[in-house]
Design a protein around this motif. Sequence first.
Motif, PDB file in Angstrom:
ATOM      1  N   LYS A  44       0.703  -1.301   0.050  1.00  8.79           N
ATOM      2  CA  LYS A  44      -0.021  -0.035  -0.007  1.00  8.79           C
ATOM      3  C   LYS A  44       0.738   1.418   0.066  1.00  8.79           C
ATOM      4  O   LYS A  44       1.806   1.434   0.834  1.00  8.79           O
ATOM      5  N   GLU A  66      -7.774   4.997  -0.620  1.00  2.48           N
ATOM      6  CA  GLU A  66      -7.828   3.802  -1.085  1.00  2.48           C
ATOM      7  C   GLU A  66      -9.439   3.481  -1.175  1.00  2.48           C
ATOM      8  O   GLU A  66      -9.994   3.862  -0.085  1.00  2.48           O
ATOM      9  N   ASN A  71     -11.113   0.070  -1.231  1.00  4.58           N
ATOM     10  CA  ASN A  71     -11.077  -1.668  -1.334  1.00  4.58           C
ATOM     11  C   ASN A  71     -12.240  -2.094  -1.804  1.00  4.58           C
ATOM     12  O   ASN A  71     -13.409  -1.780  -1.434  1.00  4.58           O
TER      13      ASN A  71
END
Length: 481
Positions: free
Chosen positions: A210, A216, A218
């Motif tokens: 990461k 982010e 997901n």
Amino acid sequence: MFKTILRTTFVYLTLLLVNFSHAQQVQIDLGADQIGLNETFTIKVTLSNDKIKSYDQLPEIPGFQKQGLSQSSSMNIINGQMSSSNSIIQYYKPIRKGQFTLGDFSVLINGQSFDSPGKRITVTDPVSAQGFGGNQSDPFNDFFGRIAEEPEYIELDDDAFFSVSVDKKEIFAGEGFNLYVAFYMSEQNQAPFQFYEAGRQLDAILKKLKPNSVWEENFNITTIEPEVVTINSKKWIRYKVYEASFFPFSEGKIEIPRVPWEMIKYRVAKNPSFFGANRLEDFKTFYSNPQTVTIKPLPPHPLKNEVSVGVFQLRENISNLEVETGQGFEYNFGVNGVGNINSVSPPKRISGANLNTFDPNIRQQINRGYGRVSGIKEFNYYITINEAGNYELDDHFQWIYFDPVRAVYDTLMPTAKIVVSGESKVNQALSGQRLGGIYDRIGIDSNQFLNEKYKYYFTIVINLLLLGAVALLAVLIIKKK
């Protein structure tokens, strides 16, 4: 009647307890007390009348090295009664001669713990090939009248690889790229594989994969499902364990390192038998290739550091509306498209004398799938207009963004038109507003001028003080001379 029900219930409970204890019968068999340096020691765990669904690692033995783990099963029918057993066998190879102690240990089978007292093991010089230790015996040898033979396991060539890949190697700051972590096997692969502690391994490698200073999204993969993909005209079975979109905040480079991934790879028996263990558990570690993603800066623009990046469209809920002056109505400005929906800010409000708005209510929906992040963010405004006339909302709202596909800045502007009729409400709107400041004191302070005599006395006092200061200065100068 009550006694009969009670007895029946007791009988059923007794049968259930008996069946449960019978189904959970576990036996732990340890290898011989003495083995040669060229022999193997085993720990065999057998579960009767049930399948081994889960088990933890068997213990390490000082002076020994784990060689692998095999599984076997058997079934018997005697007088019409069927019984079965399932076993796991851990093999240990001695490293040197001597006496070694296998201490007390416990093993979890199907979530239940079972204990073994351990034992002392003596390792001697290598024994001849004609000798067979107690740990080499097969329980079915005497029954079928055959000589025990240690199975020979071979490793099959595999056509598989582990990959950490990205869908874009160069993007603009704020634009998203997808990162995939997956294991691939070709359709022609013959080597048997099984995932090994996938969750633990994934947690460890994500700490390395990461990047910093990114947003982010997901995709939250919860089960590892096979899917067929084509790479270079060849079909592969892909097992995806992680997928996410990353949106970097600033320009630069993102370096994705090489990471390991361990799989259980079974070695198969060269001469498989019906009752024996036909495969032996072993491990193989695969490594991904490193990746680099280059983040380019956005072109010059006054709002370069504020705009969202993506492919967006405007979605409005009204096109034409007729209202009365001072009458409130709702207007929905929706930004729909592909990009970081979380970063979408409200449209710029262009001030107008006759159009009043309040802070919008905000609603957003984010979709993660098909290798992209998409969705909509809606800004719901409550608007009032105080003067009659025709109003085009593109004169009052606009939303600027950067399109990475066309590499240009663009503006989303409303198409809605509002027709307002009725008497002017401008003065009424002003009277209803709170001006604040000094205007709040009008009703409580006096409107009388201050008395001018106070100003006269103040002037006299100041002049006398100045005169005294001049006289004192003159006296000081004379004395000095």
